[in-house]
Motif scaffolding. Structure first.
Motif, PDB file in Angstrom:
ATOM      1  N   VAL A 226       0.864  -1.175   0.000  1.00 54.79           N
ATOM      2  CA  VAL A 226       0.000   0.000   0.000  1.00 54.79           C
ATOM      3  C   VAL A 226       0.901   1.225   0.000  1.00 54.79           C
ATOM      4  N   ASP A 227       0.844   1.994  -1.086  1.00 56.97           N
ATOM      5  CA  ASP A 227       1.650   3.205  -1.220  1.00 56.97           C
ATOM      6  C   ASP A 227       0.839   4.391  -0.710  1.00 56.97           C
ATOM      7  N   HIS A 228       1.495   5.267   0.037  1.00 59.00           N
ATOM      8  CA  HIS A 228       0.799   6.446   0.572  1.00 59.00           C
ATOM      9  C   HIS A 228       1.744   7.642   0.614  1.00 59.00           C
ATOM     10  N   PHE A 229       1.154   8.813   0.661  1.00 58.51           N
ATOM     11  CA  PHE A 229       1.900  10.059   0.875  1.00 58.51           C
ATOM     12  C   PHE A 229       1.608  10.530   2.281  1.00 58.51           C
ATOM     13  N   GLU A 230       2.653  11.054   2.920  1.00 55.14           N
ATOM     14  CA  GLU A 230       2.464  11.600   4.265  1.00 55.14           C
ATOM     15  C   GLU A 230       3.404  12.775   4.448  1.00 55.14           C
ATOM     16  N   GLY A 231       2.853  13.908   4.856  1.00 61.83           N
ATOM     17  CA  GLY A 231       3.684  15.073   5.132  1.00 61.83           C
ATOM     18  C   GLY A 231       2.858  16.306   5.406  1.00 61.83           C
ATOM     19  N   ARG A 232       3.306  17.117   6.356  1.00 62.04           N
ATOM     20  CA  ARG A 232       2.676  18.393   6.723  1.00 62.04           C
ATOM     21  C   ARG A 232       1.180  18.255   7.018  1.00 62.04           C
ATOM     22  N   GLY A 233       0.803  17.187   7.685  1.00 62.57           N
ATOM     23  CA  GLY A 233      -0.592  17.003   8.065  1.00 62.57           C
ATOM     24  C   GLY A 233      -1.455  16.374   6.990  1.00 62.57           C
ATOM     25  N   ILE A 234      -0.855  16.045   5.856  1.00 59.27           N
ATOM     26  CA  ILE A 234      -1.598  15.409   4.769  1.00 59.27           C
ATOM     27  C   ILE A 234      -1.190  13.947   4.717  1.00 59.27           C
ATOM     28  N   ARG A 235      -2.166  13.076   4.612  1.00 65.28           N
ATOM     29  CA  ARG A 235      -1.897  11.637   4.497  1.00 65.28           C
ATOM     30  C   ARG A 235      -2.967  11.043   3.611  1.00 65.28           C
ATOM     31  N   PHE A 236      -2.540  10.357   2.554  1.00 64.94           N
ATOM     32  CA  PHE A 236      -3.516   9.686   1.697  1.00 64.94           C
ATOM     33  C   PHE A 236      -2.889   8.488   1.010  1.00 64.94           C
ATOM     34  N   VAL A 237      -3.719   7.484   0.739  1.00 67.17           N
ATOM     35  CA  VAL A 237      -3.290   6.270   0.051  1.00 67.17           C
ATOM     36  C   VAL A 237      -3.379   6.521  -1.445  1.00 67.17           C
ATOM     37  N   ARG A 238      -2.273   6.198  -2.145  1.00 72.94           N
ATOM     38  CA  ARG A 238      -2.254   6.396  -3.588  1.00 72.94           C
ATOM     39  C   ARG A 238      -2.648   5.126  -4.340  1.00 72.94           C
ATOM     40  N   GLY A 239      -2.225   3.965  -3.867  1.00 71.29           N
ATOM     41  CA  GLY A 239      -2.543   2.728  -4.580  1.00 71.29           C
ATOM     42  C   GLY A 239      -1.680   1.574  -4.126  1.00 71.29           C
ATOM     43  N   LEU A 240      -1.602   0.531  -4.971  1.00 73.41           N
ATOM     44  CA  LEU A 240      -0.815  -0.665  -4.681  1.00 73.41           C
ATOM     45  C   LEU A 240       0.343  -0.762  -5.665  1.00 73.41           C
ATOM     46  N   LEU A 241       1.541  -1.002  -5.132  1.00 74.82           N
ATOM     47  CA  LEU A 241       2.748  -1.018  -5.950  1.00 74.82           C
ATOM     48  C   LEU A 241       3.642  -2.203  -5.618  1.00 74.82           C
ATOM     49  N   CYS A 242       4.506  -2.548  -6.580  1.00 71.73           N
ATOM     50  CA  CYS A 242       5.583  -3.495  -6.311  1.00 71.73           C
ATOM     51  C   CYS A 242       6.653  -2.749  -5.506  1.00 71.73           C
ATOM     52  N   ASP A 243       7.603  -3.485  -4.962  1.00 71.68           N
ATOM     53  CA  ASP A 243       8.655  -2.857  -4.149  1.00 71.68           C
ATOM     54  C   ASP A 243       9.463  -1.838  -4.950  1.00 71.68           C
ATOM     55  N   SER A 244       9.771  -2.159  -6.212  1.00 68.43           N
ATOM     56  CA  SER A 244      10.578  -1.250  -7.031  1.00 68.43           C
ATOM     57  C   SER A 244       9.858   0.073  -7.269  1.00 68.43           C
ATOM     58  N   CYS A 245       8.579   0.009  -7.597  1.00 67.27           N
ATOM     59  CA  CYS A 245       7.833   1.245  -7.857  1.00 67.27           C
ATOM     60  C   CYS A 245       7.538   2.007  -6.573  1.00 67.27           C
ATOM     61  N   ASN A 246       7.468   1.313  -5.447  1.00 69.67           N
ATOM     62  CA  ASN A 246       7.332   2.001  -4.171  1.00 69.67           C
ATOM     63  C   ASN A 246       8.589   2.852  -3.926  1.00 69.67           C
ATOM     64  N   ALA A 247       9.760   2.324  -4.338  1.00 69.47           N
ATOM     65  CA  ALA A 247      11.001   3.097  -4.233  1.00 69.47           C
ATOM     66  C   ALA A 247      10.966   4.299  -5.182  1.00 69.47           C
ATOM     67  N   VAL A 248      10.351   4.138  -6.363  1.00 75.28           N
ATOM     68  CA  VAL A 248      10.189   5.256  -7.298  1.00 75.28           C
ATOM     69  C   VAL A 248       9.373   6.361  -6.631  1.00 75.28           C
ATOM     70  N   MET A 249       8.299   5.986  -5.946  1.00 77.44           N
ATOM     71  CA  MET A 249       7.460   6.994  -5.287  1.00 77.44           C
ATOM     72  C   MET A 249       8.203   7.658  -4.127  1.00 77.44           C
ATOM     73  N   SER A 250       9.143   6.960  -3.512  1.00 81.03           N
ATOM     74  CA  SER A 250       9.984   7.599  -2.489  1.00 81.03           C
ATOM     75  C   SER A 250      10.831   8.692  -3.125  1.00 81.03           C
ATOM     76  N   CYS A 251      11.243   8.479  -4.385  1.00 72.93           N
ATOM     77  CA  CYS A 251      11.996   9.513  -5.108  1.00 72.93           C
ATOM     78  C   CYS A 251      11.084  10.688  -5.455  1.00 72.93           C
ATOM     79  N   VAL A 252       9.867  10.394  -5.904  1.00 74.48           N
ATOM     80  CA  VAL A 252       8.894  11.452  -6.210  1.00 74.48           C
ATOM     81  C   VAL A 252       8.629  12.280  -4.959  1.00 74.48           C
ATOM     82  N   ASP A 253       8.521  11.605  -3.822  1.00 77.26           N
ATOM     83  CA  ASP A 253       8.242  12.283  -2.552  1.00 77.26           C
ATOM     84  C   ASP A 253       9.448  13.023  -1.994  1.00 77.26           C
ATOM     85  N   GLY A 254      10.612  12.831  -2.605  1.00 77.19           N
ATOM     86  CA  GLY A 254      11.814  13.501  -2.134  1.00 77.19           C
ATOM     87  C   GLY A 254      12.446  12.844  -0.930  1.00 77.19           C
ATOM     88  N   ARG A 255      12.123  11.609  -0.686  1.00 76.28           N
ATOM     89  CA  ARG A 255      12.691  10.879   0.451  1.00 76.28           C
ATOM     90  C   ARG A 255      13.907  10.047   0.050  1.00 76.28           C
TER      91      ARG A 255
END
Length: 157
Positions: free
Chosen positions: A80-109
């Motif tokens: 389960v992929d989600h965004f969390e920051g500055r009081g905002i939290r929401f689920v984006r969808g379901l991802l494989c481990d590799s694409c979850n790492a891609v979203m960590s890059c999108v999120d700047g983490r």
């Protein structure tokens, strides 16, 4: 203090202020647990079992970015992929481990590497998130992501 992030779930506005009688209980959210404990998706993401089933149906058993079937992912399951920051939290969808790492890059983490080729598809996926923050909060999401990238010393292309 930031306002609570209003999220649309199943066509209804949800902001965490449901009356306790309407709120699902931990005891009722055990359908996906082989041990009968409260499901992880409820404890961590506050998604009911019905919402999780709807999310799984949307993904059709594959990563929502690259299309890898669930059984062929690194962890043999979609996360389960989600965004969390500055009081905002929401689920984006379901991802494989590799694409979850891609979203960590999108999120700047995490820093971009060879996975940058997935950036455009990842941004499309984020825009079509399963849970949608209120329209005026998308700017704050982008600000948080940009700020994190600055801290990492990176910029988006």
């Amino acid at each position: 203090m930031l306002p609570q992030c209003p999220i649309v779930r199943n066509g209804h506005l949800y902001n965490g202020s449901m009356k306790s009688a309407d709120r699902p209980s931990r005891k009722s959210q055990t359908r996906h647990s082989s041990t009968g404990k409260t499901c992880h998706h409820f404890d961590y993401h506050r998604m009911t079992c019905d919402e999780y089933d709807a999310l799984r149906a949307r993904a059709r058993g594959c990563c929502e970015i690259c299309g890898t079937p669930e059984g062929r992912t690194g962890g043999k399951r979609l996360v389960v992929d989600h965004f969390e920051g500055r009081g905002i939290r929401f689920v984006r969808g379901l991802l494989c481990d590799s694409c979850n790492a891609v979203m960590s890059c999108v999120d700047g983490r995490k820093r971009w590497g060879a996975n940058r080729r997935w950036e455009e598809k990842a941004l499309e996926y984020q825009a079509a998130s399963w849970q949608q923050p209120a329209p005026e909060l998308w700017g704050l999401v982008a600000t948080v992501q940009a700020h994190r990238r600055v801290l990492l010393g990176q910029r988006r292309r």
